[in-house]
Design an enzyme around this catalytic site. Structure first.
Site, PDB file in Angstrom:
ATOM      1  N   GLY A 114       0.373  -1.482   0.195  1.00 40.88           N
ATOM      2  CA  GLY A 114       0.461  -0.238   0.390  1.00 40.88           C
ATOM      3  C   GLY A 114       1.323   1.273   0.015  1.00 40.88           C
ATOM      4  O   GLY A 114       0.168   1.804   1.233  1.00 40.88           O
ATOM      5  N   ASP A 160      -2.495  -7.215  -4.698  1.00 44.91           N
ATOM      6  CA  ASP A 160      -3.326  -7.352  -4.081  1.00 44.91           C
ATOM      7  C   ASP A 160      -3.666  -7.985  -2.887  1.00 44.91           C
ATOM      8  O   ASP A 160      -3.717  -9.528  -3.524  1.00 44.91           O
ATOM      9  CB  ASP A 160      -4.789  -8.009  -4.901  1.00 44.91           C
ATOM     10  CG  ASP A 160      -6.114  -7.631  -4.349  1.00 44.91           C
ATOM     11  OD1 ASP A 160      -6.357  -7.418  -2.892  1.00 44.91           O
ATOM     12  OD2 ASP A 160      -7.025  -7.527  -4.978  1.00 44.91           O
ATOM     13  N   VAL A 161      -3.293  -7.838  -1.756  1.00 47.55           N
ATOM     14  CA  VAL A 161      -3.128  -8.164  -1.129  1.00 47.55           C
ATOM     15  C   VAL A 161      -4.261  -9.414  -0.249  1.00 47.55           C
ATOM     16  O   VAL A 161      -3.724  -9.888   0.325  1.00 47.55           O
ATOM     17  CB  VAL A 161      -3.072  -7.135   0.089  1.00 47.55           C
ATOM     18  CG1 VAL A 161      -1.803  -6.732   0.859  1.00 47.55           C
ATOM     19  CG2 VAL A 161      -3.904  -6.646   0.567  1.00 47.55           C
ATOM     20  N   ASN A 214       1.117  -2.708   5.419  1.00 46.41           N
ATOM     21  CA  ASN A 214      -0.216  -1.220   5.389  1.00 46.41           C
ATOM     22  C   ASN A 214      -0.921  -0.770   4.733  1.00 46.41           C
ATOM     23  O   ASN A 214      -1.414  -0.384   5.150  1.00 46.41           O
ATOM     24  CB  ASN A 214       1.547   0.673   4.830  1.00 46.41           C
ATOM     25  CG  ASN A 214       0.995   1.300   5.095  1.00 46.41           C
ATOM     26  OD1 ASN A 214       0.438   1.646   5.387  1.00 46.41           O
ATOM     27  ND2 ASN A 214       0.342   1.302   3.782  1.00 46.41           N
ATOM     28  N   SER A 223      -3.848   0.771  14.382  1.00 45.14           N
ATOM     29  CA  SER A 223      -4.166   1.952  13.928  1.00 45.14           C
ATOM     30  C   SER A 223      -4.978   2.318  15.848  1.00 45.14           C
ATOM     31  O   SER A 223      -4.709   0.955  16.633  1.00 45.14           O
ATOM     32  CB  SER A 223      -5.864   2.236  13.676  1.00 45.14           C
ATOM     33  OG  SER A 223      -6.732   3.526  13.548  1.00 45.14           O
ATOM     34  N   TYR A 256     -14.019  -1.495  10.713  1.00 39.99           N
ATOM     35  CA  TYR A 256     -12.108  -1.034  10.786  1.00 39.99           C
ATOM     36  C   TYR A 256     -11.678  -1.636  11.874  1.00 39.99           C
ATOM     37  O   TYR A 256     -10.807  -1.670  12.341  1.00 39.99           O
ATOM     38  CB  TYR A 256     -12.166  -0.139  10.241  1.00 39.99           C
ATOM     39  CG  TYR A 256     -10.663   1.223  10.832  1.00 39.99           C
ATOM     40  CD1 TYR A 256      -9.992   0.909   9.167  1.00 39.99           C
ATOM     41  CD2 TYR A 256     -10.117   1.705  11.590  1.00 39.99           C
ATOM     42  CE1 TYR A 256      -8.691   1.695   9.226  1.00 39.99           C
ATOM     43  CE2 TYR A 256      -9.045   1.921  11.381  1.00 39.99           C
ATOM     44  CZ  TYR A 256      -8.795   1.845  10.319  1.00 39.99           C
ATOM     45  OH  TYR A 256      -7.626   2.640  10.013  1.00 39.99           O
ATOM     46  N   ALA A 283     -12.661  -3.574  14.616  1.00 40.79           N
ATOM     47  CA  ALA A 283     -12.778  -4.991  15.112  1.00 40.79           C
ATOM     48  C   ALA A 283     -11.956  -5.347  14.066  1.00 40.79           C
ATOM     49  O   ALA A 283     -10.497  -6.274  14.596  1.00 40.79           O
ATOM     50  CB  ALA A 283     -13.641  -5.369  14.223  1.00 40.79           C
ATOM     51  N   ILE A 338      -2.948  11.099  11.309  1.00 38.62           N
ATOM     52  CA  ILE A 338      -2.171  11.232  10.443  1.00 38.62           C
ATOM     53  C   ILE A 338      -2.396  11.664   9.390  1.00 38.62           C
ATOM     54  O   ILE A 338      -3.026  11.699   8.193  1.00 38.62           O
ATOM     55  CB  ILE A 338      -1.222   9.847  10.115  1.00 38.62           C
ATOM     56  CG1 ILE A 338      -0.513   9.327  11.383  1.00 38.62           C
ATOM     57  CG2 ILE A 338      -0.238  10.522   9.745  1.00 38.62           C
ATOM     58  CD1 ILE A 338       0.485  10.027  12.601  1.00 38.62           C
TER      59      ILE A 338
END
Length: 275
Positions: A13, A77-78, A104, A157, A170, A172, A203
């Site tokens: 990313g 594409d992860v 990332n 995060s 997000y 969870a 950020i």
């Protein structure tokens, strides 16, 4: 010689011009590492008028390669295991191994009122924020074992340390990512593989700046007022920079952190973590 000279790092990313991935790639290269920068095809939702992600990656790899470090750009594409395996194979072919993985790549899918989120949004969040890092780790660990150790650094995060309204999926998945880091740290420490989670707060990335602008428009308020409202709970009263997160990653990737594993490392300016 830099502290990471002779090491190779994969950063996922990494295309966004004002992004944590790009800053991390530049920072690790400054310390001497060779870099594989990756991202998906297409354009960023917060990058109107900018080149496609792969074009930005190619420019980043070229910029890094102007210094002593080498760099290549790889489409990844992860969420696709074939892509993950291909990325690691290309890295090994080009540089001989993998010493550092920075997971990332992430998604804000499902970041809204809990009752309005859909199973599809939760699945998207799971695939990018948790399944992707897991598959990347599974792919690089055998290579790290061959080298006698390595570092896996997951970008989490403050939403993975607490919770606030409106970020259900997000939050969870970032909690899950912290658990994944601890699992890897516990299971592969015997192999010399250290795994930690860096937990950014506010950020000033492309995504965060676009969110501030959207909120200002929705509430018909000046941008400075929106920022003041959002940062009121931050001890330093401002957003951090992508390089602030990159510096934390560089510490965890380097020899100064040889005895640090399984931690959550907040880079948040003193922001409370929520419930």
């Amino acid at each position: 010689m830099g502290t990471l000279t002779g090491k190779t790092a994969i950063v996922t990313g990494a295309s966004a011009l004002r992004g944590i991935g790009r800053a991390t790639a530049v920072r690790l290269a400054k310390d001497g590492a060779d870099i594989v920068v990756t991202d998906i095809d297409g354009t960023s939702a917060s990058s109107d008028g900018l080149p496609a992600k792969m074009s930005l990656l190619d420019e980043l790899a070229a910029e890094i390669s102007q210094g002593p470090s080498r760099a290549i750009a790889v489409r990844l594409d992860v969420t696709r295991q074939a892509d993950v395996q291909d990325c690691v194979a290309k890295t090994v072919s080009e540089f001989g191994g993998v010493d550092i993985l920075v997971n990332n790549a992430g998604s804000l899918a499902g970041s809204q009122n809990f009752l309005s989120t859909t199973p599809e949004q939760w699945k998207c969040s799971f695939d990018v924020n948790l399944l992707g890092p897991m598959m990347m780790a599974q792919a690089v660990i055998p290579e790290m074992r061959k080298a006698g150790g390595g570092r896996i650094i997951n970008i989490g995060s403050t939403g993975g340390l607490g919770a606030e309204p409106g970020f259900g999926a997000y939050t969870a998945m970032k909690h899950g990512l912290a658990g994944l880091s601890k699992t890897i740290a516990a299971e592969f420490g015997v192999d010399g593989i250290l795994c930690n989670t860096v937990c950014p707060g506010y950020i000033a990335t492309d995504m965060h700046l676009a969110a501030n602008q959207r909120l200002a428009a929705e509430h018909n308020l000046p941008l400075d007022e929106i920022k003041a409202q959002r940062y009121a709970a931050v001890a330093l009263r401002d957003a951090g920079l992508p390089m602030d997160v990159a510096n934390a990653v560089a510490y965890l990737a380097g020899p100064q952190a040889n005895y640090v594993t399984g931690i959550n490392f907040p880079v948040a300016g003193g922001v409370p973590f929520g419930i």
